[in-house]
Design an enzyme around this catalytic site. Structure first.
Site, PDB file in Angstrom:
ATOM      1  N   LYS A  22      45.082  35.279  41.487  1.00 46.81           N
ATOM      2  CA  LYS A  22      45.605  36.280  42.430  1.00 46.81           C
ATOM      3  C   LYS A  22      44.867  36.193  43.764  1.00 46.81           C
ATOM      4  CE  LYS A  22      43.798  40.551  42.313  1.00 46.81           C
ATOM      5  NZ  LYS A  22      43.334  41.136  43.573  1.00 46.81           N
ATOM      6  N   ASN A  23      43.540  36.073  43.691  1.00 49.63           N
ATOM      7  CA  ASN A  23      42.756  36.100  44.929  1.00 49.63           C
ATOM      8  C   ASN A  23      42.893  34.821  45.750  1.00 49.63           C
ATOM      9  OD1 ASN A  23      41.950  38.650  44.364  1.00 49.63           O
ATOM     10  ND2 ASN A  23      39.816  38.147  43.884  1.00 49.63           N
ATOM     11  N   CYS A 125      37.630  52.375  49.245  1.00 48.71           N
ATOM     12  CA  CYS A 125      38.371  52.274  47.986  1.00 48.71           C
ATOM     13  C   CYS A 125      37.439  52.646  46.859  1.00 48.71           C
ATOM     14  CB  CYS A 125      38.965  50.894  47.801  1.00 48.71           C
ATOM     15  SG  CYS A 125      37.734  49.656  47.471  1.00 48.71           S
ATOM     16  N   ARG A 130      33.761  49.315  51.909  1.00 48.95           N
ATOM     17  CA  ARG A 130      34.439  48.049  52.190  1.00 48.95           C
ATOM     18  C   ARG A 130      35.020  47.955  53.608  1.00 48.95           C
ATOM     19  NH1 ARG A 130      38.152  46.048  47.471  1.00 48.95           N
ATOM     20  NH2 ARG A 130      37.648  43.994  48.263  1.00 48.95           N
ATOM     21  N   ASP A 315      33.521  40.512  40.197  1.00 47.38           N
ATOM     22  CA  ASP A 315      34.791  40.821  39.528  1.00 47.38           C
ATOM     23  C   ASP A 315      34.718  40.644  38.006  1.00 47.38           C
ATOM     24  OD1 ASP A 315      35.885  41.453  41.936  1.00 47.38           O
ATOM     25  OD2 ASP A 315      37.167  39.698  42.116  1.00 47.38           O
ATOM     26  N   ARG A 407      48.242  45.031  38.760  1.00 46.35           N
ATOM     27  CA  ARG A 407      47.996  44.423  40.068  1.00 46.35           C
ATOM     28  C   ARG A 407      47.421  43.021  39.916  1.00 46.35           C
ATOM     29  NH1 ARG A 407      43.895  47.178  43.086  1.00 46.35           N
ATOM     30  NH2 ARG A 407      44.227  45.290  44.273  1.00 46.35           N
TER      31      ARG A 407
HETATM   32  C1  UD1 Z   1      37.194  39.548  47.733  1.00 41.69           C
HETATM   33  C2  UD1 Z   1      38.033  39.622  46.477  1.00 41.69           C
HETATM   34  C3  UD1 Z   1      37.434  40.624  45.511  1.00 41.69           C
HETATM   35  C4  UD1 Z   1      35.966  40.312  45.247  1.00 41.69           C
HETATM   36  C5  UD1 Z   1      35.196  40.170  46.541  1.00 41.69           C
HETATM   37  C6  UD1 Z   1      33.769  39.703  46.337  1.00 41.69           C
HETATM   38  C7  UD1 Z   1      40.249  39.103  47.242  1.00 41.69           C
HETATM   39  C8  UD1 Z   1      41.635  39.576  47.503  1.00 41.69           C
HETATM   40  N1  UD1 Z   1      39.380  40.020  46.827  1.00 41.69           N
HETATM   41  O1  UD1 Z   1      37.255  40.823  48.349  1.00 41.69           O
HETATM   42  O2  UD1 Z   1      38.179  40.577  44.291  1.00 41.69           O
HETATM   43  O3  UD1 Z   1      35.379  41.355  44.484  1.00 41.69           O
HETATM   44  O4  UD1 Z   1      35.858  39.195  47.388  1.00 41.69           O
HETATM   45  O5  UD1 Z   1      33.740  38.497  45.650  1.00 41.69           O
HETATM   46  O6  UD1 Z   1      39.959  37.936  47.356  1.00 41.69           O
HETATM   47  N2  UD1 Z   1      31.879  43.454  53.991  1.00 41.69           N
HETATM   48  C9  UD1 Z   1      31.494  44.096  55.144  1.00 41.69           C
HETATM   49  N3  UD1 Z   1      32.225  43.909  56.280  1.00 41.69           N
HETATM   50  C10 UD1 Z   1      33.324  43.098  56.307  1.00 41.69           C
HETATM   51  C11 UD1 Z   1      33.712  42.440  55.116  1.00 41.69           C
HETATM   52  C12 UD1 Z   1      32.965  42.637  53.981  1.00 41.69           C
HETATM   53  O7  UD1 Z   1      30.502  44.835  55.154  1.00 41.69           O
HETATM   54  O8  UD1 Z   1      33.960  42.970  57.376  1.00 41.69           O
HETATM   55  C13 UD1 Z   1      31.103  43.662  52.752  1.00 41.69           C
HETATM   56  C14 UD1 Z   1      31.935  44.345  51.655  1.00 41.69           C
HETATM   57  O9  UD1 Z   1      31.918  45.744  51.801  1.00 41.69           O
HETATM   58  C15 UD1 Z   1      31.222  43.878  50.408  1.00 41.69           C
HETATM   59  C16 UD1 Z   1      30.777  42.462  50.782  1.00 41.69           C
HETATM   60  O10 UD1 Z   1      30.804  42.393  52.199  1.00 41.69           O
HETATM   61  O11 UD1 Z   1      30.089  44.670  50.171  1.00 41.69           O
HETATM   62  C17 UD1 Z   1      31.676  41.346  50.234  1.00 41.69           C
HETATM   63  O12 UD1 Z   1      33.014  41.648  50.550  1.00 41.69           O
HETATM   64  P1  UD1 Z   1      34.133  40.507  50.705  1.00 41.69           P
HETATM   65  O13 UD1 Z   1      33.558  39.207  50.258  1.00 41.69           O
HETATM   66  O14 UD1 Z   1      34.660  40.576  52.096  1.00 41.69           O
HETATM   67  O15 UD1 Z   1      35.222  41.006  49.692  1.00 41.69           O
HETATM   68  P2  UD1 Z   1      36.792  40.980  49.862  1.00 41.69           P
HETATM   69  O16 UD1 Z   1      37.211  39.785  50.638  1.00 41.69           O
HETATM   70  O17 UD1 Z   1      37.263  42.321  50.321  1.00 41.69           O
END
Ligand code: UD1
Length: 447
Positions: A22-23, A125, A130, A315, A407
């Protein structure tokens, strides 16, 4: 709303088909916005988040035709032909972004192709605040002008995007994907330092390369992208889902069975496989898959820390906690990626688990048995951890609010039942529940 009823205690035996990730599917679908030619994606999982992304892309003007095909081990990977001939709309509305945070992945491609994008700001969320600040800061470094107005990210690039050397202060999967897509059509060279190395990022980079992008360093934390004038169409098959693989691997280990995860790739789950092996399960590579078994003895407690790839994935944290809950001795989990990802703990405790949370760590003391209970969860992986707990618990467990499961897990109850689990979906006829994969996902979309 549908729920799932499980009567625990049966060891799982048999093959389970692992679908496309999915990701990986979500950013790959968003990448279709970068070209006016057809992107043909196969091995797409039949899950609600993929439907949500398809709805969003259709709203932006992408034409999508779909097919199913029998894939490896009976997995019904879907095939989507996505064609963004004309992008007629550049707004990702609140209603869709609210349901699925990954909707923000259209931001980079829209900016690169159309020079503008308006994307609802995702809220917090179930697992933490996030933010998407790093997506915005790094897109600004490519020359985007970004403002937040009335809850929307308003981004423009009147003169196009220009390559730059970007340093992510913290590795972010979605941030890396957004920048990678934007940089493929930027002028000149972009270097992404401290890029996320998750296999789903590499999958996106391989697909973009097939579309004509120039990317070096795929799979490393330094991606070097040379912008091109346009991208073309491609055919691409989505990488197998390492989190689905890990989830069923835990199911086999905790129930004391043997399952063959067809289509799974051991190289994508090394940290999880190592953890399961230390706990007492056996993991072996088989032709076109991975076998997981535990046929003798109890599991041993183990300590786990979640980390970016290739470390133990956040995850899989909720799922491995269930294993710890029924293993001998004490285990510790430290969650380093999300600040609020222990929402499943109170529900597991209601089933008899002995878990204490101290800040970012949870101490899990194994108990001889869990007991079935009515439970519900607030996010995808937390929900599946309750299903796993139900598989080993004495008596009956009913997991409600399973739209979270739909989902990200395709036909979960069918796959487990085919391996002998006593599990069934209870349809809520009053709500006229749609089939899994077509459901309206709930609010507060999380991983
Ligand atoms: C993706 C995955 C999710 C997984 C996560 C971490 C998808 C659709 N989802 O989520 O299943 O749990 O990677 O492996 O692929 N952060 C910030 N600022 C930002 C972006 C991120 O502070 O602009 C922080 C987030 O709050 C979190 C960390 O960075 O604490 C990692 O987040 P991120 O790797 O961006 O996760 P997602 O891409 O949202």
């Amino acid at each position: 709303m549908d729920s799932i009823r499980i009567r625990g205690g049966t060891p799982l035996h048999g093959p389970i088909a692992i679908g496309g990730a999915k990701n990986a599917a979500l950013p790959l679908m968003a990448a279709s916005l970068l070209s006016d030619e057809t992107l043909m994606l196969s091995n797409l999982p039949h899950v609600a988040d993929v439907s949500t992304m398809a709805n969003l892309l259709v709203e932006l003007g992408v034409g999508i035709s779909m097919n199913g095909e029998a894939g490896v081990g009976g997995h019904m990977g879907r095939v989507f032909a996505l064609r963004a001939g004309d992008i007629t709309e550049t707004t990702a509305p609140y209603d869709l972004v609210r349901r699925m945070r990954a909707s923000v992945l259209v931001l980079g491609p829209l900016l690169a192709r159309c020079g503008r994008a308006r994307v609802s700001l995702p809220g917090g969320c179930a697992i933490g605040t996030r933010p998407v600040d790093l997506h915005l800061k790094t897109l600004a470094e490519l020359g985007a002008e970004i403002e937040i107005q009335e809850g929307y990210i308003e981004a423009t690039a009147p003169n196009g995007l220009t390559g730059a050397s970007i340093v992510f202060p913290q590795a972010t999967v979605g941030g890396t994907e957004n920048l990678l897509m934007a940089a493929t059509l930027a002028k000149g060279e972009t270097v992404l330092n401290n890029a996320a190395r998750e296999p789903e990022v590499a999958d996106l980079a391989h697909c973009l390369t097939a579309m004509g992008a120039e990317i070096e360093g795929i799979g490393t934390d330094t991606l070097r992208i040379t912008g091109v004038d346009r991208l073309g169409g491609a055919e691409y098959s989505v990488v197998s889902d390492r989190i689905e693989t890990g989830t069923y691997a835990v199911a086999a280990a905790i129930t004391g069975g043997t399952v063959d995860l067809m289509g799974a790739r051991l190289d994508l789950i090394e940290a999880v496989a190592d953890t399961l092996t230390r706990a007492g399960a056996e993991i072996t590579e088989i032709p076109d898959g991975v076998r997981v078994s535990r046929t003798e003895g109890r599991l041993d407690g183990i300590d786990v820390m979640t980390e970016p790839f290739p470390g133990f994935p956040t995850d899989m944290q909720a799922q491995i906690m269930v294993l710890m809950a029924v293993a001998d001795g004490a285990s510790m989990i430290t969650e380093t990626i999300f600040e609020n990802r222990f929402m499943h703990v109170p529900e597991l405790c209601r089933m008899g688990a002995n878990i204490n949370v101290h800040g970012a760590s949870a101490i899990v003391r194994g108990v001889p048995n869990l007991s079935g209970a009515p439970v519900m969860a607030t996010d995808l992986r937390a929900s599946v951890s309750l299903v796993l707990a139900g598989l080993v618990a004495d008596g009956e467990t009913v997991v409600s609010r399973i739209y979270h499961l739909d989902r990200g897990y395709e036909r979960l109850e069918e796959k487990l039942a085919a391996c002998g689990a006593d599990i069934e979906r209870i349809r809520d006829e009053s709500a006229g529940s749609p089939a899994p994969g077509e459901v309206e996902a709930g609010a507060g979309g999380s991983p």
